[in-house]
Scaffold this active site. Structure first.
Site, PDB file in Angstrom:
ATOM      1  N   SER A  33       3.910  -2.319  10.346  1.00 49.05           N
ATOM      2  CA  SER A  33       5.363  -2.459  10.525  1.00 49.05           C
ATOM      3  C   SER A  33       5.877  -3.853  10.144  1.00 49.05           C
ATOM      4  CB  SER A  33       5.787  -2.097  11.953  1.00 49.05           C
ATOM      5  OG  SER A  33       5.459  -0.745  12.226  1.00 49.05           O
TER       6      SER A  33
ATOM      7  N   GLY B  49       3.139  -1.057   4.234  1.00 46.21           N
ATOM      8  CA  GLY B  49       3.281   0.368   3.955  1.00 46.21           C
ATOM      9  C   GLY B  49       4.735   0.702   3.669  1.00 46.21           C
ATOM     10  N   GLY B  50       5.441   1.168   4.689  1.00 46.91           N
ATOM     11  CA  GLY B  50       6.819   1.668   4.533  1.00 46.91           C
ATOM     12  C   GLY B  50       7.746   0.738   3.763  1.00 46.91           C
TER      13      GLY B  50
ATOM     14  N   HIS C  27      -9.233   1.393   4.923  1.00 45.49           N
ATOM     15  CA  HIS C  27      -7.960   1.498   5.637  1.00 45.49           C
ATOM     16  C   HIS C  27      -8.132   2.400   6.863  1.00 45.49           C
ATOM     17  CE1 HIS C  27      -3.808   2.462   6.566  1.00 45.49           C
ATOM     18  NE2 HIS C  27      -3.496   1.345   5.935  1.00 45.49           N
TER      19      HIS C  27
ATOM     20  N   GLU D 111      -5.015  -4.799  10.579  1.00 44.09           N
ATOM     21  CA  GLU D 111      -3.950  -3.838  10.830  1.00 44.09           C
ATOM     22  C   GLU D 111      -4.196  -3.130  12.166  1.00 44.09           C
ATOM     23  OE1 GLU D 111      -2.083  -2.614   6.755  1.00 44.09           O
ATOM     24  OE2 GLU D 111      -3.689  -1.231   7.260  1.00 44.09           O
TER      25      GLU D 111
ATOM     26  N   ASN E  43       0.882  -1.168   0.000  1.00 47.97           N
ATOM     27  CA  ASN E  43       0.000   0.000   0.000  1.00 47.97           C
ATOM     28  C   ASN E  43       0.920   1.219   0.000  1.00 47.97           C
ATOM     29  OD1 ASN E  43      -1.752   2.072   0.499  1.00 47.97           O
ATOM     30  ND2 ASN E  43      -2.324   1.406   2.562  1.00 47.97           N
ATOM     31  N   TRP E  44       1.021   1.861  -1.158  1.00 45.49           N
ATOM     32  CA  TRP E  44       1.982   2.962  -1.279  1.00 45.49           C
ATOM     33  C   TRP E  44       1.449   4.260  -0.668  1.00 45.49           C
ATOM     34  CZ3 TRP E  44       4.047   2.240  -7.036  1.00 45.49           C
ATOM     35  CH2 TRP E  44       4.703   0.999  -7.108  1.00 45.49           C
ATOM     36  N   LYS E  45       0.203   4.241  -0.221  1.00 50.06           N
ATOM     37  CA  LYS E  45      -0.416   5.422   0.415  1.00 50.06           C
ATOM     38  C   LYS E  45      -0.185   6.664  -0.450  1.00 50.06           C
ATOM     39  CE  LYS E  45       0.048   3.090   4.829  1.00 50.06           C
ATOM     40  NZ  LYS E  45       0.229   3.135   6.265  1.00 50.06           N
TER      41      LYS E  45
ATOM     42  N   GLY F  10       3.205   2.082  10.857  1.00 55.70           N
ATOM     43  CA  GLY F  10       4.212   3.126  10.715  1.00 55.70           C
ATOM     44  C   GLY F  10       4.955   3.449  11.998  1.00 55.70           C
TER      45      GLY F  10
ATOM     46  N   GLU G 297      -6.429   4.705   7.980  1.00 53.56           N
ATOM     47  CA  GLU G 297      -6.194   6.143   7.721  1.00 53.56           C
ATOM     48  C   GLU G 297      -7.426   6.788   7.106  1.00 53.56           C
ATOM     49  OE1 GLU G 297      -2.548   5.406   5.627  1.00 53.56           O
ATOM     50  OE2 GLU G 297      -1.672   4.753   7.533  1.00 53.56           O
TER      51      GLU G 297
HETATM   52  P1  13P Z   1       3.438   0.218   7.683  1.00 51.49           P
HETATM   53  O1  13P Z   1       3.916  -1.041   7.020  1.00 51.49           O
HETATM   54  O2  13P Z   1       4.197   1.438   7.227  1.00 51.49           O
HETATM   55  O3  13P Z   1       3.366   0.088   9.170  1.00 51.49           O
HETATM   56  O4  13P Z   1       1.934   0.453   7.172  1.00 51.49           O
HETATM   57  C1  13P Z   1       1.025  -0.568   7.258  1.00 51.49           C
HETATM   58  C2  13P Z   1      -0.197  -0.182   6.513  1.00 51.49           C
HETATM   59  O5  13P Z   1      -0.940   0.701   6.926  1.00 51.49           O
HETATM   60  C3  13P Z   1      -0.471  -0.844   5.240  1.00 51.49           C
HETATM   61  O6  13P Z   1      -1.744  -0.562   4.783  1.00 51.49           O
END
Ligand code: 13P
Length: 258
Positions: A216, A237-238, A98, A170, A10-12, A176, A100
């Site tokens: 993470s 994510g990251g 998600h 999640e 997920n590149w957000k 993150g 967020e």
């Molecule tokens: P991180 O891997 O950066 O913690 O993010 C997880 C996430 O929200 C994937 O959708």
């Protein structure tokens, strides 16, 4: 029951179209030897990068996803995106709900449910996100919160449609932050989610639904997480923002999949 591993990046709100294209071009050779029967590899760039990434992944083993979908076919919904727009580009997976979106943009279980039903009706593979906040976990409310998100988000979904869904657990406190749920802690929660799915859709469907862990997750902890019985992959994510870290994560996850 063995379920095919699914690792999705997920590149957000990261990467311009040019940067997204470079990232996926760098990723392709690194995962080219991953057999599509062993794992689904998905990247979910932002809307403006979808066309460039769709072009770049053609003929590869990388699949295209996006980060949202609106329930209406078209109309006055500024800032939203429709199924037809996503379909035209060749999007296959859609992330829905998600944390967020829930935290910052007012997404609710009801809106998740509407987006999900449209995604299913339009033939997408939805990745439905659920997860508790830190206060929920500390207050012993994790299961209650997840049960509510599952019941509301999946309300009215048929057994046949449920089989097409991927769930992403999640924990919000792990996103993150570098704080990953321990494999045992994550497994306990995944097992709870699985029991909800089995109760709601019957074991013949519930046991086939893939449940990703997100929060993470990285190359270093992917293997031990995916080794757990009910953890079928990850939503990343990251660690998905660099080709080498994402490719290493994919390989470590597959190597240890049950
Ligand atoms: P991180 O891997 O950066 O913690 O993010 C997880 C996430 O929200 C994937 O959708």
């Amino acid at each position: 029951m063995s379920r095919k591993v699914i690792i999705a990046g997920n590149w957000k709100m990261n990467k311009t179209a040019a940067e997204a294209k470079s990232l996926v071009e760098a990723l392709k050779p690194l995962v080219a030897d991953v057999c599509p029967n062993k794992a689904d590899i998905v990247v979910c760039p932002t809307f403006t990068s979808l066309a460039a990434v769709a072009d770049a992944v053609k003929g590869s083993n990388i699949k295209l996803g996006c980060q949202n979908i609106h329930w209406a076919a078209s109309g006055a919904f500024t800032g939203e995106i429709s199924a037809a727009m996503l379909k035209e580009i060749g999007v296959e997976y859609v992330i829905i709900g998600h944390s967020e979106r829930r935290q910052y943009f007012g997404e609710t279980d009801e809106s998740v449910n509407k987006r999900l039903k449209t995604a299913l009706a339009e033939g997408f593979k939805p990745i439905v996100c659920i997860g508790e906040m830190l206060a929920d976990r500390e207050g012993g409310k994790t299961e209650q919160v997840l049960e509510q998100q599952l019941a509301g988000g999946l309300a009215g979904v048929t057994k046949a449609d449920a089989a097409k869904i991927v769930l992403a657990y999640e924990p919000v406190w792990a996103i993150g932050t570098g704080k990953t749920a321990t494999p045992a802690m994550a497994q306990e929660t995944h097992a709870f989610i699985r029991s909800f799915l089995n109760r709601t859709f019957g074991t013949e469907v519930g046991e086939t639904i893939r449940i990703q862990y997100g929060g993470s997750m990285k190359a270093e902890n992917a293997a031990e997480l995916v080794a757990e019985k009910d953890i079928d992959g990850g939503l990343i994510g990251g660690a998905a923002l660099k080709a080498d870290s994402f490719a290493a994560l994919v390989k470590n996850a597959i190597g240890n999949a049950l």
